[in-house]
Design a protein around this motif. Sequence first.
Motif, PDB file in Angstrom:
ATOM      1  N   ILE A   1      -3.900   4.547  -1.677  1.00 36.84           N
ATOM      2  CA  ILE A   1      -4.804   3.422  -1.443  1.00 36.84           C
ATOM      3  C   ILE A   1      -5.560   3.674  -0.140  1.00 36.84           C
ATOM      4  N   LEU A   2      -6.891   3.632  -0.244  1.00 37.39           N
ATOM      5  CA  LEU A   2      -7.735   3.664   0.946  1.00 37.39           C
ATOM      6  C   LEU A   2      -8.054   2.216   1.296  1.00 37.39           C
ATOM      7  N   ALA A   3      -7.500   1.726   2.401  1.00 40.10           N
ATOM      8  CA  ALA A   3      -7.705   0.350   2.843  1.00 40.10           C
ATOM      9  C   ALA A   3      -8.675   0.349   4.016  1.00 40.10           C
ATOM     10  N   ILE A   4      -9.696  -0.505   3.924  1.00 42.57           N
ATOM     11  CA  ILE A   4     -10.725  -0.528   4.947  1.00 42.57           C
ATOM     12  C   ILE A   4     -10.939  -1.961   5.424  1.00 42.57           C
TER      13      ILE A   4
ATOM     14  N   PRO B   1       6.463   4.114  -2.767  1.00 41.02           N
ATOM     15  CA  PRO B   1       5.914   5.466  -2.910  1.00 41.02           C
ATOM     16  C   PRO B   1       4.389   5.572  -2.760  1.00 41.02           C
ATOM     17  N   THR B   2       3.655   4.455  -2.956  1.00 42.53           N
ATOM     18  CA  THR B   2       2.225   4.538  -2.711  1.00 42.53           C
ATOM     19  C   THR B   2       1.977   4.965  -1.269  1.00 42.53           C
ATOM     20  N   LYS B   3       0.983   5.814  -1.077  1.00 42.57           N
ATOM     21  CA  LYS B   3       0.636   6.279   0.265  1.00 42.57           C
ATOM     22  C   LYS B   3      -0.661   5.617   0.720  1.00 42.57           C
ATOM     23  N   LEU B   4      -0.700   5.325   2.014  1.00 39.72           N
ATOM     24  CA  LEU B   4      -1.786   4.504   2.557  1.00 39.72           C
ATOM     25  C   LEU B   4      -2.664   5.278   3.541  1.00 39.72           C
ATOM     26  N   ILE B   5      -3.970   5.151   3.317  1.00 41.91           N
ATOM     27  CA  ILE B   5      -4.988   5.607   4.267  1.00 41.91           C
ATOM     28  C   ILE B   5      -5.658   4.343   4.787  1.00 41.91           C
TER      29      ILE B   5
END
Length: 587
Positions: A279-282, A304-308
């Motif tokens: 997930i790209l969170a902005i 397990p989801t990876k965060l940007i």
Amino acid sequence: MKELVSRQLVKYLEHRGIEHIFGLCGHTNIAVLAELEKSSIKFINTRHEQVAGHMADGYARVTKKASVVLSHIGPGLTNTATAIGTAALDSIPMVVIAGDVPSHYYGKNAFQEVNLHSDASQFEIFRPIVKRAWRVERPELFPEIIEKAFQLAESGRRGPVLVSVPMDIFSKEIDTSLFERLKHHTKKLTKPTIDVETAEKIILTLINADNPLLYVGGGIVIADAAEEVRELVDHLNLPVANSMKGKGVVSDDHPLSLGLAGYWGSKLTNEKTKQADYILAIGTRFSEADSSSWEEEYTFNFPPTKLIHIDIDPNEIGRNYPVEIGVVADIKEALKVLNKVAKRLVPAGLSNEDLKQEIKDFKEGFTKDNEQHVKDESFPMRPERILQEVREALPKDAFITTDVGWNKNGVAQRFPIYEAGTVLTPGGFATMGFGSPAAVGVKVAKPDRVVVSLVGDGGFGQNPAVLATAAEENIGVIWVIMNNSSYGVIAGLEKAHFDTTFGTIFYKDGKPYTPDFAAMARSFGVEGIKIESAAEFKPALEKAIASNKPCVIDVSMVNVPTPTNGHWNINDIYSPNEKKSHVSVPL
């Protein structure tokens, strides 16, 4: 050459491009008011300081510039506290200029002095809710302080600041060169961006991910970066979920718009946030409601989801979830780089037709499931029909302000927003009483646009004095009061957990009670319409829109809860392991 500080302050504000100031008089600020009378700046006179603060908040949200509030000492300033706290938690730039006791009377119990813990300490009340609070100790320091105040309010994570000015300083003369030198200082700072290497890493991660997802928050609206977001979405065909504050960043009718996540979010959106591998969170804080109280069973699952995560405020990165790539940058500038890199690495772009069809099918099913409520002819009206008819009557670029309750939660869930920044809601503070005055600030800033405030009867009752300002200035806001004679959301919550509605429903002589808001509006000189049947509502709204004059439309509404798919831990606190939530409370 010397001139009064008050006169030079007004000239400074004029040179800075300030067109409106919101506030209320007091004996400590009348020197400034006297100078404003001669100025091109329009003073918007209010009947309560909280109203002034919320108006300035709405104004700043749509202009993207720091608004100005002129306040008074003691109760005048503390009356603004709720509005300033709302602006602070929603990152809204605001400069509050407040009069204070005369500097030569510190500690002597001068009229309205706050000095229980230190002399003349009113400014300290605001430290938790402003980026910085100044007390001007000498007139020669005032020019430098006011310049710093605007720069701080508008830079980094934006927010309100306070400049507390002893009233005698407004009436002191200082050399004009002290203000003149400020004209040589830039009024716009260069903003931090992202390096190309990091941008490449982010884009390659999204390209190679199995189920990437973009999650957008209100920071994108503040940074005026919605166009750059849509460019990235269209090129990489990324599905987009949003927080309440991020609603409209990508139009709700976009084929890749999943809509709201979290407690009030849809089943599809919450499922997609859990299924995503990246997930790209902005521009988001991952607040409690948006994240279902941070419980992975409902919304988001890191890991397990990876965060940007990209945000202007480093304090928000990693606050609630572990981050694999964290970037501190201005969102608009970072997105410009990401888009350039994306087009270089994937010149032809990507496609995602299966997902588009899945989203389309879900939205069509959601619409069909709500059709019976939208067409319901009963009165009091169903809230779904009220929202549907408001949306049908409004142009796509109309501004909507909300408060709390169905008007906020329902709008978040089922009211399409087509342009970024056209829905204004109190996020972090969830302030009851925000929507009504904020709409006036929006209309002052955008007089040619339609502005509708969707509020409950409880919320409208907080700040009805807003009608006086609207009448005096002929500010054409339309207030739609979704009236269920109660604090409806809390009533449903209390009924579910404690089988009572004590303190949440308005009664008189044992019967549901509501003021006649239409008559109240007319008493202020504003058009007031009390709806008596479902068929009357939409024509009345259309007529109000066409008039472009202030108007209150009071419409009775059944007290039913907004459906929820996510989770709020308050339910577990009140009723552990019972899976209870809001219920309908018939009146």
